[in-house]
Design an enzyme around this catalytic site. Structure first.
Site, PDB file in Angstrom:
ATOM      1  N   THR A   1       5.968  11.723  52.928  1.00 40.59           N
ATOM      2  CA  THR A   1       5.843  13.068  52.345  1.00 40.59           C
ATOM      3  C   THR A   1       4.401  13.409  51.972  1.00 40.59           C
ATOM      4  O   THR A   1       4.040  14.582  51.959  1.00 40.59           O
ATOM      5  CB  THR A   1       6.740  13.218  51.097  1.00 40.59           C
ATOM      6  OG1 THR A   1       6.388  12.229  50.137  1.00 40.59           O
ATOM      7  CG2 THR A   1       8.201  13.067  51.459  1.00 40.59           C
TER       8      THR A   1
ATOM      9  N   HIS B   1      -0.529   5.306  52.218  1.00 40.65           N
ATOM     10  CA  HIS B   1      -0.246   4.612  50.957  1.00 40.65           C
ATOM     11  C   HIS B   1       0.826   3.566  51.163  1.00 40.65           C
ATOM     12  O   HIS B   1       1.707   3.716  52.006  1.00 40.65           O
ATOM     13  CB  HIS B   1       0.181   5.605  49.867  1.00 40.65           C
ATOM     14  CG  HIS B   1       1.340   6.468  50.246  1.00 40.65           C
ATOM     15  ND1 HIS B   1       1.202   7.605  51.028  1.00 40.65           N
ATOM     16  CD2 HIS B   1       2.665   6.377  49.980  1.00 40.65           C
ATOM     17  CE1 HIS B   1       2.382   8.165  51.210  1.00 40.65           C
ATOM     18  NE2 HIS B   1       3.292   7.435  50.589  1.00 40.65           N
TER      19      HIS B   1
ATOM     20  N   CYS C   1      -5.696  17.444  49.939  1.00 38.96           N
ATOM     21  CA  CYS C   1      -4.866  16.235  49.973  1.00 38.96           C
ATOM     22  C   CYS C   1      -4.594  15.782  48.544  1.00 38.96           C
ATOM     23  O   CYS C   1      -5.533  15.529  47.779  1.00 38.96           O
ATOM     24  CB  CYS C   1      -5.575  15.138  50.758  1.00 38.96           C
ATOM     25  SG  CYS C   1      -4.778  13.522  50.616  1.00 38.96           S
TER      26      CYS C   1
ATOM     27  N   HIS D   1      -1.484  10.957  53.076  1.00 32.96           N
ATOM     28  CA  HIS D   1      -2.644  10.077  52.825  1.00 32.96           C
ATOM     29  C   HIS D   1      -2.046   8.680  52.780  1.00 32.96           C
ATOM     30  O   HIS D   1      -1.167   8.404  51.942  1.00 32.96           O
ATOM     31  CB  HIS D   1      -3.325  10.461  51.500  1.00 32.96           C
ATOM     32  CG  HIS D   1      -4.520   9.630  51.130  1.00 32.96           C
ATOM     33  ND1 HIS D   1      -5.757  10.180  50.834  1.00 32.96           N
ATOM     34  CD2 HIS D   1      -4.678   8.293  50.976  1.00 32.96           C
ATOM     35  CE1 HIS D   1      -6.618   9.220  50.524  1.00 32.96           C
ATOM     36  NE2 HIS D   1      -5.978   8.054  50.602  1.00 32.96           N
TER      37      HIS D   1
ATOM     38  N   HIS E   1      -9.900   8.959  53.187  1.00 36.17           N
ATOM     39  CA  HIS E   1      -8.699   9.637  53.662  1.00 36.17           C
ATOM     40  C   HIS E   1      -8.331   9.170  55.075  1.00 36.17           C
ATOM     41  O   HIS E   1      -9.085   9.352  56.022  1.00 36.17           O
ATOM     42  CB  HIS E   1      -8.877  11.152  53.664  1.00 36.17           C
ATOM     43  CG  HIS E   1      -7.645  11.861  54.130  1.00 36.17           C
ATOM     44  ND1 HIS E   1      -6.623  12.199  53.262  1.00 36.17           N
ATOM     45  CD2 HIS E   1      -7.230  12.236  55.357  1.00 36.17           C
ATOM     46  CE1 HIS E   1      -5.652  12.767  53.953  1.00 36.17           C
ATOM     47  NE2 HIS E   1      -5.997  12.796  55.229  1.00 36.17           N
TER      48      HIS E   1
HETATM   49  P1  5GP Z   1       6.087   8.852  50.717  1.00 34.39           P
HETATM   50  O1  5GP Z   1       7.437   9.482  50.699  1.00 34.39           O
HETATM   51  O2  5GP Z   1       5.046   9.755  51.340  1.00 34.39           O
HETATM   52  O3  5GP Z   1       6.072   7.467  51.279  1.00 34.39           O
HETATM   53  O4  5GP Z   1       5.698   8.626  49.186  1.00 34.39           O
HETATM   54  C1  5GP Z   1       5.057   9.566  48.412  1.00 34.39           C
HETATM   55  C2  5GP Z   1       5.232   9.135  46.993  1.00 34.39           C
HETATM   56  O5  5GP Z   1       4.322   9.844  46.191  1.00 34.39           O
HETATM   57  C3  5GP Z   1       6.632   9.417  46.436  1.00 34.39           C
HETATM   58  O6  5GP Z   1       7.239   8.199  46.031  1.00 34.39           O
HETATM   59  C4  5GP Z   1       6.366  10.368  45.278  1.00 34.39           C
HETATM   60  O7  5GP Z   1       7.203  10.124  44.167  1.00 34.39           O
HETATM   61  C5  5GP Z   1       4.917  10.120  44.959  1.00 34.39           C
HETATM   62  N1  5GP Z   1       4.221  11.260  44.425  1.00 34.39           N
HETATM   63  C6  5GP Z   1       4.259  12.543  44.891  1.00 34.39           C
HETATM   64  N2  5GP Z   1       3.454  13.335  44.169  1.00 34.39           N
HETATM   65  C7  5GP Z   1       2.904  12.535  43.216  1.00 34.39           C
HETATM   66  C8  5GP Z   1       1.972  12.801  42.156  1.00 34.39           C
HETATM   67  O8  5GP Z   1       1.494  13.912  41.949  1.00 34.39           O
HETATM   68  N3  5GP Z   1       1.623  11.736  41.390  1.00 34.39           N
HETATM   69  C9  5GP Z   1       2.139  10.484  41.579  1.00 34.39           C
HETATM   70  N4  5GP Z   1       1.733   9.516  40.760  1.00 34.39           N
HETATM   71  N5  5GP Z   1       2.995  10.206  42.577  1.00 34.39           N
HETATM   72  C10 5GP Z   1       3.381  11.221  43.377  1.00 34.39           C
HETATM   73 ZN    ZN Z   2      -6.393  12.126  51.253  1.00 34.71          ZN
END
Ligand code: 5GP
Ligand code: ZN
Length: 112
Positions: free
Chosen positions: A93, A98, A3, A96, A45
């Site tokens: 995406t 957030h 993860c 985990h 997690h």
């Molecule tokens: P989701 O689309 O799952 O709500 O948001 C995932 C977020 O994680 C995205 O805004 C993406 O830019 C961010 N993200 C993905 N990989 C990384 C990473 O390795 N480091 C950081 N700081 N953010 C990440």
């Molecule tokens: Zn996790």
């Protein structure tokens, strides 16, 4: 467990930390969508909001207790947006749980 955010919390992958306590970790999104774009995660997690139940919901309280502290630290005195994407249709995406904190400008009204 494979993860990304667990690895970030563990320090195995670098991140730009903005806040940490016993239960919560917060760091800057790598692809910011606003002048301030912080991700707030539980240290344990949980894959997504759809898996919150009575046994693990305390982490949600801890996250929402941390958010005003993070907002103050980031200078978000005029408001901000908290977003959680959940599952496929929610375009989550990283699997985990957030919460995105977005701010530092007037955000678009459209919520999709
Ligand atoms: P989701 O689309 O799952 O709500 O948001 C995932 C977020 O994680 C995205 O805004 C993406 O830019 C961010 N993200 C993905 N990989 C990384 C990473 O390795 N480091 C950081 N700081 N953010 C990440
Ligand atoms: Zn996790």
């Amino acid at each position: 467990m494979d993860c990304l955010f667990c690895k970030i919390i563990a320090g195995e992958i670098p991140s730009s930390k903005v806040y940490e306590d016993e239960n919560v970790y917060a760091f800057r999104d790598i692809n910011p969508q606003a002048p301030v774009h912080v991700l707030v995660v539980p240290k344990t997690h949980i894959c997504c909001a759809d898996k919150i139940d009575a046994a693990n919901s305390a982490c949600i309280a801890r996250i929402f207790e941390a958010i005003p502290k993070i907002a103050a630290q980031e200078g978000l005195t005029n408001g901000y947006r908290i977003i959680n994407n959940c599952g496929e249709d929610g375009c989550q995406t990283v699997k985990h749980l957030h919460f995105h904190i977005l701010g530092g400008k007037k955000l678009p009204e459209n919520m999709g």
